[in-house]
Write a protein that holds these residues in place. Structure first.
Motif, PDB file in Angstrom:
ATOM      1  N   MET A   1      59.968 -56.256 -24.055  1.00 14.14           N
ATOM      2  CA  MET A   1      59.653 -56.928 -22.816  1.00 14.14           C
ATOM      3  C   MET A   1      58.170 -56.725 -22.508  1.00 14.14           C
ATOM      4  SD  MET A   1      62.651 -58.100 -21.603  1.00 14.14           S
ATOM      5  CE  MET A   1      63.071 -58.018 -19.897  1.00 14.14           C
ATOM      6  N   ALA A   2      57.624 -57.680 -21.776  1.00 21.75           N
ATOM      7  CA  ALA A   2      56.217 -57.612 -21.383  1.00 21.75           C
ATOM      8  C   ALA A   2      56.075 -58.257 -20.017  1.00 21.75           C
ATOM      9  CB  ALA A   2      55.334 -58.306 -22.409  1.00 21.75           C
ATOM     10  N   ILE A   3      55.065 -57.855 -19.302  1.00 25.04           N
ATOM     11  CA  ILE A   3      54.805 -58.424 -17.977  1.00 25.04           C
ATOM     12  C   ILE A   3      53.765 -59.526 -18.115  1.00 25.04           C
ATOM     13  CG2 ILE A   3      53.877 -57.960 -15.679  1.00 25.04           C
ATOM     14  CD1 ILE A   3      55.141 -55.188 -15.899  1.00 25.04           C
ATOM     15  N   PHE A   4      54.083 -60.679 -17.523  1.00 26.29           N
ATOM     16  CA  PHE A   4      53.177 -61.817 -17.516  1.00 26.29           C
ATOM     17  C   PHE A   4      52.919 -62.213 -16.071  1.00 26.29           C
ATOM     18  CE2 PHE A   4      55.375 -61.906 -21.533  1.00 26.29           C
ATOM     19  CZ  PHE A   4      54.347 -62.129 -22.429  1.00 26.29           C
ATOM     20  N   ASN A   5      51.646 -62.400 -15.753  1.00 31.18           N
ATOM     21  CA  ASN A   5      51.243 -62.890 -14.441  1.00 31.18           C
ATOM     22  C   ASN A   5      51.021 -64.389 -14.560  1.00 31.18           C
ATOM     23  OD1 ASN A   5      51.081 -60.365 -12.921  1.00 31.18           O
ATOM     24  ND2 ASN A   5      49.526 -59.855 -14.423  1.00 31.18           N
ATOM     25  N   LEU A   6      51.833 -65.154 -13.872  1.00 26.73           N
ATOM     26  CA  LEU A   6      51.786 -66.615 -13.964  1.00 26.73           C
ATOM     27  C   LEU A   6      51.409 -67.219 -12.626  1.00 26.73           C
ATOM     28  CD1 LEU A   6      55.177 -67.149 -15.835  1.00 26.73           C
ATOM     29  CD2 LEU A   6      52.904 -66.939 -16.863  1.00 26.73           C
ATOM     30  N   THR A   7      50.817 -68.406 -12.702  1.00 29.40           N
ATOM     31  CA  THR A   7      50.602 -69.214 -11.506  1.00 29.40           C
ATOM     32  C   THR A   7      51.486 -70.441 -11.652  1.00 29.40           C
ATOM     33  OG1 THR A   7      48.339 -68.422 -11.292  1.00 29.40           O
ATOM     34  CG2 THR A   7      48.913 -70.422 -10.080  1.00 29.40           C
ATOM     35  N   VAL A   8      52.528 -70.494 -10.827  1.00 29.86           N
ATOM     36  CA  VAL A   8      53.494 -71.591 -10.878  1.00 29.86           C
ATOM     37  C   VAL A   8      53.469 -72.297  -9.528  1.00 29.86           C
ATOM     38  CG1 VAL A   8      55.900 -72.226 -11.263  1.00 29.86           C
ATOM     39  CG2 VAL A   8      54.924 -70.261 -12.486  1.00 29.86           C
ATOM     40  N   ASN A   9      53.150 -73.565  -9.566  1.00 28.13           N
ATOM     41  CA  ASN A   9      53.064 -74.381  -8.342  1.00 28.13           C
ATOM     42  C   ASN A   9      52.128 -73.752  -7.315  1.00 28.13           C
ATOM     43  OD1 ASN A   9      54.881 -76.116  -9.557  1.00 28.13           O
ATOM     44  ND2 ASN A   9      56.642 -75.161  -8.591  1.00 28.13           N
ATOM     45  N   GLY A  10      51.031 -73.190  -7.829  1.00 28.86           N
ATOM     46  CA  GLY A  10      50.002 -72.625  -6.968  1.00 28.86           C
ATOM     47  C   GLY A  10      50.290 -71.227  -6.458  1.00 28.86           C
ATOM     48  N   LYS A  11      51.433 -70.673  -6.833  1.00 32.03           N
ATOM     49  CA  LYS A  11      51.805 -69.334  -6.371  1.00 32.03           C
ATOM     50  C   LYS A  11      51.782 -68.350  -7.535  1.00 32.03           C
ATOM     51  CE  LYS A  11      54.782 -71.332  -2.852  1.00 32.03           C
ATOM     52  NZ  LYS A  11      55.165 -72.669  -3.234  1.00 32.03           N
ATOM     53  N   LYS A  12      51.200 -67.196  -7.301  1.00 27.47           N
ATOM     54  CA  LYS A  12      51.166 -66.146  -8.321  1.00 27.47           C
ATOM     55  C   LYS A  12      52.545 -65.496  -8.381  1.00 27.47           C
ATOM     56  CE  LYS A  12      46.473 -65.853  -8.746  1.00 27.47           C
ATOM     57  NZ  LYS A  12      45.891 -66.483  -9.860  1.00 27.47           N
ATOM     58  N   THR A  13      53.003 -65.263  -9.607  1.00 28.71           N
ATOM     59  CA  THR A  13      54.281 -64.595  -9.806  1.00 28.71           C
ATOM     60  C   THR A  13      54.187 -63.721 -11.046  1.00 28.71           C
ATOM     61  OG1 THR A  13      56.674 -64.918  -9.926  1.00 28.71           O
ATOM     62  CG2 THR A  13      55.332 -66.472 -11.141  1.00 28.71           C
ATOM     63  N   LYS A  14      54.938 -62.648 -11.050  1.00 30.28           N
ATOM     64  CA  LYS A  14      54.945 -61.701 -12.162  1.00 30.28           C
ATOM     65  C   LYS A  14      56.356 -61.692 -12.740  1.00 30.28           C
ATOM     66  CE  LYS A  14      52.764 -57.879 -11.522  1.00 30.28           C
ATOM     67  NZ  LYS A  14      52.318 -56.530 -11.151  1.00 30.28           N
ATOM     68  N   VAL A  15      56.438 -61.826 -14.058  1.00 31.78           N
ATOM     69  CA  VAL A  15      57.745 -61.789 -14.721  1.00 31.78           C
ATOM     70  C   VAL A  15      57.707 -60.765 -15.846  1.00 31.78           C
ATOM     71  CG1 VAL A  15      58.383 -64.167 -14.143  1.00 31.78           C
ATOM     72  CG2 VAL A  15      57.129 -63.732 -16.250  1.00 31.78           C
ATOM     73  N   ASP A  16      58.812 -60.118 -16.075  1.00 30.67           N
ATOM     74  CA  ASP A  16      58.969 -59.144 -17.150  1.00 30.67           C
ATOM     75  C   ASP A  16      59.982 -59.729 -18.123  1.00 30.67           C
ATOM     76  OD1 ASP A  16      58.957 -56.893 -18.732  1.00 30.67           O
ATOM     77  OD2 ASP A  16      59.928 -55.589 -17.249  1.00 30.67           O
ATOM     78  N   VAL A  17      59.479 -60.339 -19.194  1.00 30.10           N
ATOM     79  CA  VAL A  17      60.328 -61.070 -20.130  1.00 30.10           C
ATOM     80  C   VAL A  17      59.878 -60.810 -21.565  1.00 30.10           C
ATOM     81  CG1 VAL A  17      60.809 -62.914 -18.464  1.00 30.10           C
ATOM     82  CG2 VAL A  17      58.883 -63.156 -20.026  1.00 30.10           C
TER      83      VAL A  17
END
Length: 162
Positions: A1-17
Motif C-alpha cells: 500500500m502507498a499514500i497518494f495525494n490526489l486532487t479530484v474535482n478541485g478537492k485535495k484527498t489522500k488515499v492509501d491504496v
C-alpha cells in the motif's frame, strides 16, 4: 500500500491504496464518487472516462501511481458542480440518454471534445467519440447534443460547469 495525494474535482484527498490500482477504483471505492462507471476494464468502451489535466482519460487502465503529483482529476460529479455544463443541458434538451449507463463517459468525452474543438463537424464528433460505446445506440442524439452544446457555448447561453 502507498499514500497518494490526489486532487479530484478541485478537492485535495489522500488515499492509501496499492500503487497498481486503476484510477477508476480509487475514485469509486476510496474517494466515494460513483458516477464514473466500469464498462469493459480494457479502456475500449469509454464508460470509465474522466479528465486528467483536462484530457479525456480511460480510468480503468491508468494505475494511480502513474499520475503526476500535481494531476487534476475531474469526474462526472465535477462537471457542472455550480451550474449545468452546456453539454449536460444539451443532454437534457435532446433527451440523449436511454438506459444512461454510458452517459457519464459520453459527457466527459463530449466536454473534452468541445474544449479542443468548439465547433465540431459530424465527422469530428464521430471520430472523437468513437471510443465511447452506447449499447442503446443513441449516437444520433449524442451528436445532436454535442452540436447543441457547441452552439450554446458560442452564444453564451449555457455554462461551462465551473
Amino acid at each position: 500500500m502507498a499514500i497518494f495525494n490526489l486532487t479530484v474535482n478541485g478537492k485535495k484527498t489522500k488515499v492509501d491504496v496499492e500503487p497498481d490500482m486503476p484510477l477508476l477504483w480509487v475514485v469509486r471505492d476510496f474517494v466515494g464518487l460513483k458516477g464514473t462507471k466500469f464498462g469493459c476494464g480494457m479502456a475500449q468502451c469509454g464508460a470509465c472516462t474522466v479528465h486528467v489535466n483536462g484530457e479525456a482519460t480511460r480510468s480503468c487502465q491508468i494505475p494511480v501511481s502513474s499520475l503526476a503529483k500535481n494531476a487534476k482529476i475531474t469526474t462526472i460529479e465535477g462537471i457542472g458542480e455550480t451550474q449545468l455544463h452546456a453539454v449536460q443541458q444539451a443532454w437534457i434538451e435532446e433527451q440523449v440518454p436511454q438506459c444512461g449507463y454510458c452517459q457519464s463517459g459520453q459527457i466527459m468525452s463530449a466536454v473534452a471534445l468541445l474544449k479542443a474543438n468548439p465547433n465540431p463537424t459530424d465527422a469530428d464528433i464521430d471520430t472523437y467519440m468513437s471510443g465511447n460505446l452506447c449499447r442503446c445506440g443513441t449516437y444520433d442524439r449524442i451528436r445532436k447534443g454535442i452540436h447543441r452544446a457547441a452552439e450554446s457555448m458560442k452564444t453564451g447561453n449555457a455554462g461551462t460547469g465551473k
